[in-house]
Structures are given as C-alpha cells and as structure tokens.
Design an enzyme around this catalytic site. Structure first.
Site, PDB file in Angstrom:
ATOM      1  N   ASP A  90       2.466 108.376  28.714  1.00 30.21           N
ATOM      2  CA  ASP A  90       2.200 107.663  30.073  1.00 30.21           C
ATOM      3  C   ASP A  90       0.835 107.070  29.969  1.00 30.21           C
ATOM      4  O   ASP A  90      -0.007 107.744  29.322  1.00 30.21           O
ATOM      5  CB  ASP A  90       2.535 108.915  31.094  1.00 30.21           C
ATOM      6  N   ASN A  97      13.642 102.969  34.251  1.00 36.21           N
ATOM      7  CA  ASN A  97      12.757 101.937  33.857  1.00 36.21           C
ATOM      8  C   ASN A  97      13.496 100.549  33.775  1.00 36.21           C
ATOM      9  O   ASN A  97      12.931  99.346  34.010  1.00 36.21           O
ATOM     10  CB  ASN A  97      12.031 101.985  32.456  1.00 36.21           C
TER      11      ASN A  97
END
Length: 261
Positions: free
Chosen positions: A39, A88
């Site tokens: 991340d 996503n």
C-alpha cells in the site's frame, strides 16, 4: 551528490544491522507463508512530485520482486502478494487501471522466468481484461511443477468473493453427485471450505504484512488469516527496506501464537 553507499539502506551500518537481524532469527520459528498487502504507491508518487500514479505502481512492482527475493533467501515457502482487488476494478480511473493491468502482466511474466519459482493466480477472472488473464495463465502453466518459492498473485481478488466462490463450488460438486441437502449440511466443515478456496492445498498465512501504516485487511484472505499474525510497516510500499521485512519476521518469531483467544 550521494553515492550508492550513502543512500538510506545502503551504508555499512545498515548492512551490519541487517546481518545482525538475520542472525537473531530462529530458523525453526520462521513463517512458512507470508502475505503482503502493498500500500502507498500512489502517495509515494505524489510525494515525489510525479503527475501520475503509474510511477508509484511501477516502483511498487519492483519492490515486490525484491520482497520475493528476501523471502526466498530466508527459506519461506509461500508468499501471497495482494496486487489488485476486485474492488479496485470499480474504484480506480480507467487510465490508472490500464497502467496497473499492464504492470501486473509484466510482473507475472518476469516472475515466471525467475529462479525456480512457481507462480499462481489467486482471484477471479471476472472483470479482468483478456490479456491480463492470458498473462496470468501463461505464468501458471510455465511454472507448473517447479519446486521453489510458491508465489501467489492475488489479482481480481476479494476475500468475501473467494468464500462465496468456494461455497458455490461445494454446492455444485454436491449437486453433481446427486446428494441431498441434509448430506450437504452434514459434510460442511472448515476443512472442506478451505479446500475449495483459491489457495486450496496451501498453508494459511502465518504472517500478514501491510505497508504505509494502514491497519486494515481490505477484504484480503479473510478466511485464511483467521489465525495469522499481523505486522504494520510505516514505510510506503516502494520505500520498504529489507530491514523492515526482517524486523517483521523477527517480531513474528518472538510472538506466542494463540488460537481462539
């Protein structure tokens, strides 16, 4: 101008500390399966003044290649990389998503030619572009039967969806055998569900690492991580250092793992 030995993570003191961390690790206590939630790629790109997130995603992919080497060199058997969630696919811009898909396809291709690693796609093909599915399938077929590090690429992955797909698979198999609902209810066990997950036959992750200081699972390996240990690193994904990884593993080896409380 800084030389390579003057940059963070390159100097003599860093290497001495890194070697000390390795010596402190008890080989018998190392995790078999490490899962990584990378991340912070977009934040990394913004902080460096890039006008596109693609630079962060490429740097993150390069870091994941390093991360796999660290794991392999330490003797870890299985690594799962969370590269693209099913969420996503709907919450990224089309331009960023296109860049991500290209980067992931390139990564799968590269890893399938590296060392003696076996590459496996864990996730759903639904919603993924045909070229990416083809690249992931090709990497799987190319590395089938290899005995080195088992690399799971979690692409188009969602933990809830995985459990749903596992249950659908169990019901379909049960129906094909012509068995009753009562038989199905009797046969359902955590072990049976585990066999039908994308990672069926693999050990559950012992250690889950997440970068960028975020402390959440983000729908990642919800079933498999029921008893995992978690380690959160402040560094953004592309800035992760080997000492950060070694500290995570050292921390894992020092924990007394408890199951159920």
């Amino acid at each position: 101008m800084q030389t390579s030995d003057q940059r963070p993570g390159r100097g003599l003191l860093y290497r001495l500390y890194q070697n000390r961390l390795r010596r402190e690790l008890d080989e018998a206590e190392l995790p078999r399966h490490v899962a990584m939630i990378i991340d912070g790629n977009r934040r990394w790109a913004r902080q460096l003044g890039y006008d596109s997130a693609v630079h962060g995603h490429r740097a993150g992919a390069a870091k994941m290649r390093e991360f796999l080497e660290w794991c392999d060199d330490l003797g870890i058997s299985v690594v799962t990389l969370y590269l693209l969630s099913s969420d996503n696919l709907g919450n990224r811009t089309s331009e960023e998503l296109a860049d991500l898909i290209e980067i992931i396809a390139e990564l799968a291709e590269e890893l399938s030619h590296y060392r003696d690693w076996r590459v496996q796609h864990v996730g759903s093909d639904a919603g993924l572009p045909v070229p990416l599915v083809a690249a992931l399938d090709a990497a799987e077929h190319r590395t089938e039967g290899k005995k080195g590090l088992h690399v799971n690429l979690a692409v188009g992955y969602g933990g809830r969806r995985e459990i749903t797909d596992a249950m659908r698979s169990i019901v379909a198999s049960h129906h094909a055998e012509g068995r009753s609902l009562e038989d199905l209810a009797e046969s359902l066990t955590p072990e049976l569900i585990g066999e039908h997950l994308y990672t069926g036959g693999q050990p559950d992750p012992d250690l889950v690492i997440r970068t960028s200081g975020e402390q959440r699972l983000s729908d990642f390996m919800l079933w498999q991580a029921a008893h995992s240990e978690f380690y959160f690193v402040e560094a953004l994904g592309p800035d992760l250092r080997e000492v950060d990884f070694l500290r995570a593993v050292r921390d894992y080896t020092r924990r007394h793992r408890r199951y159920g409380g």
